[in-house]
Design a protein around this motif. Structure first.
Motif, PDB file in Angstrom:
ATOM      1  N   GLN A 239      -2.680   4.851  -0.768  1.00  0.00           N
ATOM      2  CA  GLN A 239      -3.859   4.865  -0.123  1.00  0.00           C
ATOM      3  C   GLN A 239      -4.533   3.543  -0.411  1.00  0.00           C
ATOM      4  OE1 GLN A 239      -2.187   6.981   2.119  1.00  0.00           O
ATOM      5  NE2 GLN A 239      -4.331   7.459   2.727  1.00  0.00           N
ATOM      6  N   SER A 240      -4.820   3.320  -1.537  1.00  0.00           N
ATOM      7  CA  SER A 240      -5.656   2.247  -2.193  1.00  0.00           C
ATOM      8  C   SER A 240      -5.299   0.890  -1.694  1.00  0.00           C
ATOM      9  CB  SER A 240      -5.641   2.130  -3.443  1.00  0.00           C
ATOM     10  OG  SER A 240      -4.860   1.842  -4.172  1.00  0.00           O
ATOM     11  N   VAL A 241      -3.860   0.701  -1.271  1.00  0.00           N
ATOM     12  CA  VAL A 241      -3.589  -0.516  -0.708  1.00  0.00           C
ATOM     13  C   VAL A 241      -3.282  -0.789   0.675  1.00  0.00           C
ATOM     14  CG1 VAL A 241      -2.541  -1.550  -3.197  1.00  0.00           C
ATOM     15  CG2 VAL A 241      -1.123  -0.349  -1.437  1.00  0.00           C
ATOM     16  N   GLY A 242      -3.639   0.317   1.217  1.00  0.00           N
ATOM     17  CA  GLY A 242      -3.313   0.472   2.742  1.00  0.00           C
ATOM     18  C   GLY A 242      -1.787   0.632   3.082  1.00  0.00           C
ATOM     19  N   PHE A 243      -1.075   1.274   2.059  1.00  0.00           N
ATOM     20  CA  PHE A 243       0.461   1.277   2.429  1.00  0.00           C
ATOM     21  C   PHE A 243       0.593   2.549   3.203  1.00  0.00           C
ATOM     22  CE2 PHE A 243       4.603   2.976   1.144  1.00  0.00           C
ATOM     23  CZ  PHE A 243       5.480   1.907   1.462  1.00  0.00           C
ATOM     24  N   CYS A 244       1.608   2.342   4.227  1.00  0.00           N
ATOM     25  CA  CYS A 244       1.978   3.503   5.240  1.00  0.00           C
ATOM     26  C   CYS A 244       3.640   3.878   4.717  1.00  0.00           C
ATOM     27  CB  CYS A 244       1.679   3.271   6.575  1.00  0.00           C
ATOM     28  SG  CYS A 244      -0.026   3.102   6.764  1.00  0.00           S
ATOM     29  N   HIS A 245       3.915   5.028   4.274  1.00  0.00           N
ATOM     30  CA  HIS A 245       5.577   4.790   4.292  1.00  0.00           C
ATOM     31  C   HIS A 245       6.287   4.995   5.355  1.00  0.00           C
ATOM     32  CE1 HIS A 245       9.296   7.037   3.070  1.00  0.00           C
ATOM     33  NE2 HIS A 245       9.203   6.589   1.931  1.00  0.00           N
ATOM     34  N   GLY A 246       5.758   5.859   6.368  1.00  0.00           N
ATOM     35  CA  GLY A 246       6.310   5.923   7.793  1.00  0.00           C
ATOM     36  C   GLY A 246       7.324   7.230   7.975  1.00  0.00           C
ATOM     37  N   VAL A 247       7.915   7.578   6.846  1.00  0.00           N
ATOM     38  CA  VAL A 247       8.748   8.868   6.944  1.00  0.00           C
ATOM     39  C   VAL A 247       8.965   9.792   5.744  1.00  0.00           C
ATOM     40  CG1 VAL A 247      10.744   7.397   6.607  1.00  0.00           C
ATOM     41  CG2 VAL A 247      11.046   9.563   7.780  1.00  0.00           C
ATOM     42  N   MET A 248       7.831  10.217   5.598  1.00  0.00           N
ATOM     43  CA  MET A 248       7.600  10.988   4.231  1.00  0.00           C
ATOM     44  C   MET A 248       8.156  12.395   4.238  1.00  0.00           C
ATOM     45  SD  MET A 248       3.780  10.168   2.811  1.00  0.00           S
ATOM     46  CE  MET A 248       3.801  11.482   1.732  1.00  0.00           C
TER      47      MET A 248
END
Length: 489
Positions: A239-248
């Motif tokens: 969250q702190s770097v704005g990363f979205c995994h996409g398929v958790m």
């Protein structure tokens, strides 16, 4: 000459046969190197020249060697995909080659894209160059950001055709991790009634990766507590770097708290708490702001598999602590990002109001924090031009927040110059944006792999400004908004 890879039988091979099947990779035609990670090879105690200058090593890491010793292993697991339980998944296009060790650290080597396995279901077991480049670079970009992740040692390619939405060329990625065990491995054992094997797998992980848990009254509870804490820390880092995994999905959640399985991922360009990076996620289940909640939901699924080993009340108590553990880790990271050195109870609200001021203004997430370091202590002074230029429309809400922020800085007698140094050490200037990946992929499809190597060098240290990477620090072009990534990515 024979391959010179220092591989021994993976420890997973010591588990009961129900955990895996031996497989034989399907060779590719005339494989070639696409990328070589010399830095990781050195970290693993290997000499890069011995690894990458041997043509037989190329064949071995392309899944195209005449023989494999040890014989590769594909493991079986299940999982909840978009909230729906699927009883058997497994390594459908990946297999463990073996493991190596150096300095007390053991590394598993896994080939991804080497052909069908018993768990491929109706898939071809192949990976395409496009998605393999994305994973190769993002593994290393996350490592450069200091975020727990699997790693990528090498990428090989072949002109053999692989069909997704269209014909593409094949690739094989060499992935490295202490372990590739996921929540889904436990789900498979639990939901198929193999409860007697749950302590076998838990003991395997405890003995190899969590030996401190063995001293606890209930080592299995301590194991779950450690996994929960690592997961909280991991999602806070995302969250702190704005990363979205996409398929958790639960089968994409590492039992070691690593970022694993890079598919339709994306870093936020402009801040949008509701951003969905995966175009296959039509309901927004894995949106940016949902990731902490999904991680908690996945841990609940994981905890249910430990019921034969741990009292339900103890698991429930630990699950109830997850939101606070996440919030503590997240707030600590955000304090550092905005340059605060002390803790105040009101910081959570200050951080939340900051993002509320950014929502809907199309403010570049990465550059916002980088330019925020230029803020001075003088009340009423307008934001620096670099920061103000990031806002589309009114910035009144942010200017109001800025007054509160400066008040907080004054309260801890913050020195602007020292604060800027601290902030730039935790706020990256360079991030692996999807449009940068698209440019590298386009060139690679034409046989030019230089941009892959250039991005890799940059992302090894994303915090230090370097003139040679000035183009990577720019706001994304207009066409970047049209990039589409999905589960096939």
């Amino acid at each position: 000459m024979p391959h010179t890879l220092p591989l021994t039988e993976p420890a997973v091979a010591g588990l009961p046969a129900t955990f895996y099947r031996r497989i034989r990779p399907e060779p590719l035609s005339q494989p070639y190197w696409v990328a070589q990670n010399h830095a990781l090879a050195a970290e693993m105690g290997l000499r890069p020249s011995e690894i990458f200058d041997n043509p037989d090593n190329l064949l071995y890491l392309a899944g195209s060697a005449p023989a494999y010793n040890p014989t590769p292993i594909a493991t079986v697991y299940s999982g909840h995909q978009f909230g729906v339980y699927v009883h058997q998944l497994g390594d459908g296009r990946a297999a463990l080659l073996g493991e190596s060790g150096s300095g007390g650290q053991r590394w598993e080597w896994q080939l991804k894209g080497m052909g069908k396995t018993p768990y491929s279901r109706f898939a071809d077991g192949r990976a395409v160059l496009r998605s393999s480049i994305r994973e190769y670079l993002c593994c290393e970009a996350m490592h450069g950001l200091g975020i727990a992740t699997t790693r990528a040692l090498a990428l090989t390619g072949s002109n053999d055709a692989v069909y997704r939405e269209e014909a593409e060329t094949a690739a094989v990625l060499t992935r490295i991790a202490p372990s590739f065990i996921r929540f889904g491995h436990f789900e498979y054992l639990y939901h198929t009634g193999r409860h007697h094997n749950l302590p076998v797998l838990a003991d395997f992980l405890i003995d190899r990766h969590f030996p401190e848990c063995r001293r606890a009254d209930n080592p299995y509870l301590a194991f779950f507590q450690t996994v929960s804490q690592r997961t909280a820390a991991l999602i806070a880092a995302w969250q702190s770097v704005g990363f979205c995994h996409g398929v958790m999905n639960t089968d994409n959640m590492s039992a070691l708290g690593l970022t694993i399985d890079y598919g339709p991922f994306g870093f936020l360009d402009h801040y949008d708490r509701h951003h969905v990076c995966n175009h296959s996620d039509h309901e927004g289940r894995y949106a940016y702001n949902e990731q902490p909640h999904v991680a908690h939901w996945n841990l609940i699924r994981f905890a249910s598999c430990l019921l034969p080993l741990v009292p339900e009340s103890a698991l429930t108590d630990e699950l109830e602590r997850f939101p606070e553990a996440f919030q503590t880790a997240y707030t600590a990271r955000m304090r550092a990002k905005i340059g605060l050195q002390t803790e105040e109870p009101a910081d959570h609200g200050l951080i939340g109001d900051m993002f509320a001021a950014l929502q809907g203004r199309k403010v570049d997430f990465t550059l916002f924090f980088r330019h925020l370091s230029k803020i001075g202590n003088t009340h009423g002074e307008p934001p620096p031009p670099e920061l103000a230029s990031l806002f589309e429309g009114s910035a009144d809400a942010f200017v109001h927040w800025l007054g509160r922020y400066r008040g907080r800085l004054h309260a801890e007698n913050s020195n602007p110059e020292a604060r800027a140094v601290r902030m730039n050490a935790v706020n990256p200037l360079y991030i692996l944006r999807n449009y940068l990946l698209e440019q590298a992929i386009t060139q690679a499809k034409n046989g030019d792999f230089r941009e892959i190597e250039r991005l890799h060098r940059c992302m090894q240290n994303p915090f230090e400004e370097r003139q040679e990477f000035a183009d990577f620090a720019e706001r994304p072009p207009q066409w970047a908004g049209g990039i589409c990534v999905s589960c096939s990515s």
